[in-house]
Design a protein around this motif. Sequence first.
Motif, PDB file in Angstrom:
ATOM      1  N   LEU A 228     -47.386 -63.057  14.980  1.00  0.00           N
ATOM      2  CA  LEU A 228     -48.512 -63.279  13.933  1.00  0.00           C
ATOM      3  C   LEU A 228     -48.923 -61.963  13.674  1.00  0.00           C
ATOM      4  N   LEU A 229     -49.407 -61.027  14.660  1.00  0.00           N
ATOM      5  CA  LEU A 229     -49.961 -59.665  14.511  1.00  0.00           C
ATOM      6  C   LEU A 229     -48.975 -58.797  13.750  1.00  0.00           C
ATOM      7  N   ALA A 230     -47.750 -59.018  13.736  1.00  0.00           N
ATOM      8  CA  ALA A 230     -46.747 -58.026  12.995  1.00  0.00           C
ATOM      9  C   ALA A 230     -46.361 -58.701  11.772  1.00  0.00           C
ATOM     10  N   ASP A 231     -46.988 -59.845  11.379  1.00  0.00           N
ATOM     11  CA  ASP A 231     -46.696 -60.420   9.901  1.00  0.00           C
ATOM     12  C   ASP A 231     -47.362 -59.623   8.895  1.00  0.00           C
ATOM     13  N   PRO A 232     -46.963 -59.117   7.937  1.00  0.00           N
ATOM     14  CA  PRO A 232     -47.278 -58.494   6.854  1.00  0.00           C
ATOM     15  C   PRO A 232     -48.417 -59.188   6.163  1.00  0.00           C
ATOM     16  N   ARG A 233     -48.536 -60.513   6.050  1.00  0.00           N
ATOM     17  CA  ARG A 233     -49.577 -61.248   5.460  1.00  0.00           C
ATOM     18  C   ARG A 233     -50.966 -61.634   6.383  1.00  0.00           C
ATOM     19  N   PHE A 234     -50.274 -62.142   7.643  1.00  0.00           N
ATOM     20  CA  PHE A 234     -51.459 -62.433   8.383  1.00  0.00           C
ATOM     21  C   PHE A 234     -51.951 -61.382   9.601  1.00  0.00           C
TER      22      PHE A 234
END
Length: 137
Positions: A63-69
Motif C-alpha cells: 500500500l505504501l509503495a502504490d503510486p495512487r494510495f
Amino acid sequence: MTTSSDSPPPRKVRFRWAWWLLAYASLALGIVGIVVPGLPTVPFVLLSAFAAARGSQKLHDRLLADPRFGPMIRDWQAHGAVSRRAKRLAVTMMAACAAIMFLTAPRWWMAATGTAIMTLVAIWLWRRPEPPSPPGA
C-alpha cells in the motif's frame, strides 16, 4: 557485519488474523468504492493501511509503495493530513450523493439524515491539515 540473528524479532500482535482480515476487507471495500457512487474509497484505504500495519506487513508495504494510495497514506500517517484535491473530490461526491438521495429517497427525512451526516464529515475533513509542500515547490 550483521546477521539475521542481530535483527529484532518480529513483534507479536494480538489477533493478527483479525487485523489481516480487516485490512483486506477494507481494501476490497475501498476498491469497490472507486466505481460505486456513495461508497467512499479513501477512508477504507486508510483503514486498510492501519490494519495492515498490525496484521500484514507485506500488504502495508504494498500500500505504501502504490503510486495512487501510497502518498495519501504517508501524508495521513505522518501529519493526519488530506490533500486539497482529495477534499474537493470528497465534498463533490458527497454533494452529488446528497442530490441523488433527495431525488430518490421515499421520505425527505431519510435524505436529510444522510446529508446531515455527510455535512459533518465534510466539515471534519476540511478541518484536517493539508500535507506540507515538498522543499523547492
